[in-house]
Design a protein around this motif. Structure first.
Motif, PDB file in Angstrom:
ATOM      1  N   PRO A 268      48.551  40.266  51.645  1.00  0.00           N
ATOM      2  CA  PRO A 268      48.771  39.735  50.296  1.00  0.00           C
ATOM      3  C   PRO A 268      47.479  39.456  49.545  1.00  0.00           C
ATOM      4  N   ALA A 269      46.408  39.092  50.279  1.00  0.00           N
ATOM      5  CA  ALA A 269      45.127  38.866  49.606  1.00  0.00           C
ATOM      6  C   ALA A 269      44.612  40.149  48.959  1.00  0.00           C
ATOM      7  N   ALA A 270      44.759  41.244  49.682  1.00  0.00           N
ATOM      8  CA  ALA A 270      44.335  42.529  49.127  1.00  0.00           C
ATOM      9  C   ALA A 270      45.179  42.901  47.912  1.00  0.00           C
ATOM     10  N   ALA A 271      46.475  42.603  47.986  1.00  0.00           N
ATOM     11  CA  ALA A 271      47.357  42.911  46.861  1.00  0.00           C
ATOM     12  C   ALA A 271      46.997  42.066  45.642  1.00  0.00           C
ATOM     13  N   VAL A 272      46.661  40.799  45.848  1.00  0.00           N
ATOM     14  CA  VAL A 272      46.249  39.944  44.725  1.00  0.00           C
ATOM     15  C   VAL A 272      44.948  40.457  44.119  1.00  0.00           C
ATOM     16  N   THR A 273      44.022  40.898  44.965  1.00  0.00           N
ATOM     17  CA  THR A 273      42.779  41.500  44.454  1.00  0.00           C
ATOM     18  C   THR A 273      43.102  42.728  43.602  1.00  0.00           C
ATOM     19  N   GLY A 274      44.027  43.537  44.098  1.00  0.00           N
ATOM     20  CA  GLY A 274      44.458  44.694  43.324  1.00  0.00           C
ATOM     21  C   GLY A 274      45.067  44.303  41.990  1.00  0.00           C
ATOM     22  N   PHE A 275      45.815  43.202  41.991  1.00  0.00           N
ATOM     23  CA  PHE A 275      46.398  42.708  40.740  1.00  0.00           C
ATOM     24  C   PHE A 275      45.300  42.335  39.741  1.00  0.00           C
ATOM     25  N   VAL A 276      44.299  41.612  40.193  1.00  0.00           N
ATOM     26  CA  VAL A 276      43.226  41.167  39.305  1.00  0.00           C
ATOM     27  C   VAL A 276      42.483  42.358  38.700  1.00  0.00           C
ATOM     28  N   LEU A 277      42.308  43.409  39.528  1.00  0.00           N
ATOM     29  CA  LEU A 277      41.535  44.576  39.084  1.00  0.00           C
ATOM     30  C   LEU A 277      42.383  45.639  38.404  1.00  0.00           C
ATOM     31  N   ALA A 278      43.693  45.402  38.289  1.00  0.00           N
ATOM     32  CA  ALA A 278      44.585  46.431  37.747  1.00  0.00           C
ATOM     33  C   ALA A 278      44.347  46.706  36.267  1.00  0.00           C
ATOM     34  N   ASP A 279      43.808  45.717  35.548  1.00  0.00           N
ATOM     35  CA  ASP A 279      43.603  45.891  34.103  1.00  0.00           C
ATOM     36  C   ASP A 279      42.194  45.423  33.740  1.00  0.00           C
ATOM     37  N   PRO A 280      41.176  46.227  34.034  1.00  0.00           N
ATOM     38  CA  PRO A 280      39.790  45.809  33.737  1.00  0.00           C
ATOM     39  C   PRO A 280      39.529  45.599  32.251  1.00  0.00           C
ATOM     40  N   GLU A 281      40.239  46.330  31.397  1.00  0.00           N
ATOM     41  CA  GLU A 281      40.066  46.128  29.958  1.00  0.00           C
ATOM     42  C   GLU A 281      40.490  44.728  29.551  1.00  0.00           C
ATOM     43  N   LEU A 282      41.568  44.227  30.151  1.00  0.00           N
ATOM     44  CA  LEU A 282      42.020  42.876  29.854  1.00  0.00           C
ATOM     45  C   LEU A 282      40.980  41.854  30.301  1.00  0.00           C
ATOM     46  N   LEU A 283      40.418  42.039  31.494  1.00  0.00           N
ATOM     47  CA  LEU A 283      39.380  41.129  31.985  1.00  0.00           C
ATOM     48  C   LEU A 283      38.199  41.080  31.028  1.00  0.00           C
ATOM     49  N   ARG A 284      37.744  42.244  30.592  1.00  0.00           N
ATOM     50  CA  ARG A 284      36.589  42.287  29.682  1.00  0.00           C
ATOM     51  C   ARG A 284      36.922  41.632  28.345  1.00  0.00           C
ATOM     52  N   PHE A 285      38.115  41.888  27.856  1.00  0.00           N
ATOM     53  CA  PHE A 285      38.533  41.327  26.564  1.00  0.00           C
ATOM     54  C   PHE A 285      38.562  39.801  26.621  1.00  0.00           C
ATOM     55  N   VAL A 286      39.191  39.244  27.636  1.00  0.00           N
ATOM     56  CA  VAL A 286      39.280  37.787  27.758  1.00  0.00           C
ATOM     57  C   VAL A 286      37.887  37.180  27.945  1.00  0.00           C
TER      58      VAL A 286
END
Length: 337
Positions: A268-286
């Motif tokens: 599940p930790a790997a899956a959560v990491t995948g969730f965080v990285l799934a939308d890099p554009e959103l991360l950069r925007f925020v």
């Protein structure tokens, strides 16, 4: 000359209604009529609207936003109907820009817009999360789309009449269902030339509850649209990356493995990491908007919202069975197969 009817569905919106209507009255292209449909409010909303010189239609009992929009359409005559939610204040050029786009391309039947990055009334970090997420996914979809959000949207009356009435049995995802019919009659465009400030939810539990309600009908609505031969362009599917939804689902499904051995928490930790990285554009925007600390907070709330989203999609899926049976009887392929 094109005439414009601006319709504001309203239920207990005294906190924001004045700001909303003052923005409508201050447009560079003033609407020919502004009609507030009061859905049995108990907070004096109707008096605010009348005090600003707007026509008010009072519904005798609370029937939901679909009924309010239908009543507004019935009581107006404009060539273009501009729907405006009572918690949105338009930029001064929003109506003019919407009408100009419709006039420029007769094939467009609906123009809808986006929110500003600053809320109408700033009530804290949860609201900022909601606003930034809403702004980002709409900006990502700018251009011709298969669906509309009617919080700030201009629609040709002939297209509205051809698509029929909003489904008054739906109090959530009504715009998803209506869009699936509207898209059969006209082209729809999403533009940042039509914009306004939105007052969104500011408490986590009500937001998660709303997410659950909105998620439940998504799969059935998509199946129903597919059974009719339309795209079923669900708002939730556009608002969130499919990879993020999948990663969240995998995290939820693999979490029970930790009961077998602590080392299995890695899944599940790997899956959560995948969730965080799934939308890099959103991360950069925020990060550009609010900085590093808020981005971490944003993603924690985003994960909680997705957990509820995935659970709601799963819980609502059995409701799609009748539509899937109908597709089989008609010989149409089931989506995903």
């Amino acid at each position: 000359m094109t005439t414009i009817s601006l319709i504001v569905p309203c239920y207990n919106a005294a906190r924001t209604l004045r700001l909303c209507l003052e923005s409508a009255l201050s447009q560079t292209r003033p609407p020919d009529e502004i009609v507030v449909v009061d859905d049995a409010s108990t907070d004096g909303s109707a008096a605010i609207a009348e005090g600003l010189g707007c026509r008010v239609i009072r519904l005798p009992e609370n029937r939901g936003v679909s009924a309010a929009r239908n009543a507004g359409v019935e009581h107006t005559t404009g060539d273009v109907v501009f729907f405006l939610d009572s918690d949105v204040a338009l930029r001064p050029d929003a109506v003019a820009n919407a009408v100009e786009i419709l006039q420029r391309d007769p094939g467009y039947g609906c123009v809808h817009g986006i929110y500003d990055t600053e809320p109408l009334i700033d009530d804290g970090p949860i609201e900022r999360y909601r606003i930034l997420h809403a702004v980002h996914w709409r900006r990502r979809q700018l251009g011709e789309v298969g669906s509309a959000v009617f919080a700030l949207a201009a629609v040709r009356r002939e297209a509205l009449l051809a698509a029929g009435r909003f489904d008054e049995g739906l109090r959530d995802s009504e715009d998803v269902e209506y869009s699936s019919r509207l898209a059969l009659r006209c082209r729809i465009v999403l533009t940042d030339a039509v914009a306004g400030r939105h007052d969104d939810g500011s408490r986590l539990l009500p937001i998660l509850t709303e997410q659950w309600r909105r998620a439940l009908p998504v799969i059935p609505l998509m199946a129903r649209a597919a059974a009719r031969g339309t795209a079923g362009d669900a708002k939730l599917a556009r608002a969130n990356r499919p990879a993020g939804i999948l990663a969240c689902g995998l995290a939820m499904a693999s979490l029970p493995l930790a009961a077998l051995h602590p080392a299995l928490l890695a899944a599940p930790a790997a899956a959560v990491t995948g969730f965080v990285l799934a939308d890099p554009e959103l991360l950069r925007f925020v990060h550009r908007q609010r900085g590093t600390a808020f981005t971490a907070y944003f993603m924690a709330v985003h994960l909680a919202v997705h957990v509820v989203l995935v659970a709601g999609l799963a819980a609502g899926s059995p409701r799609a069975i009748p539509s899937l049976h109908a597709m089989v009887r008609k010989g149409r392929p089931i989506p995903g197969r």
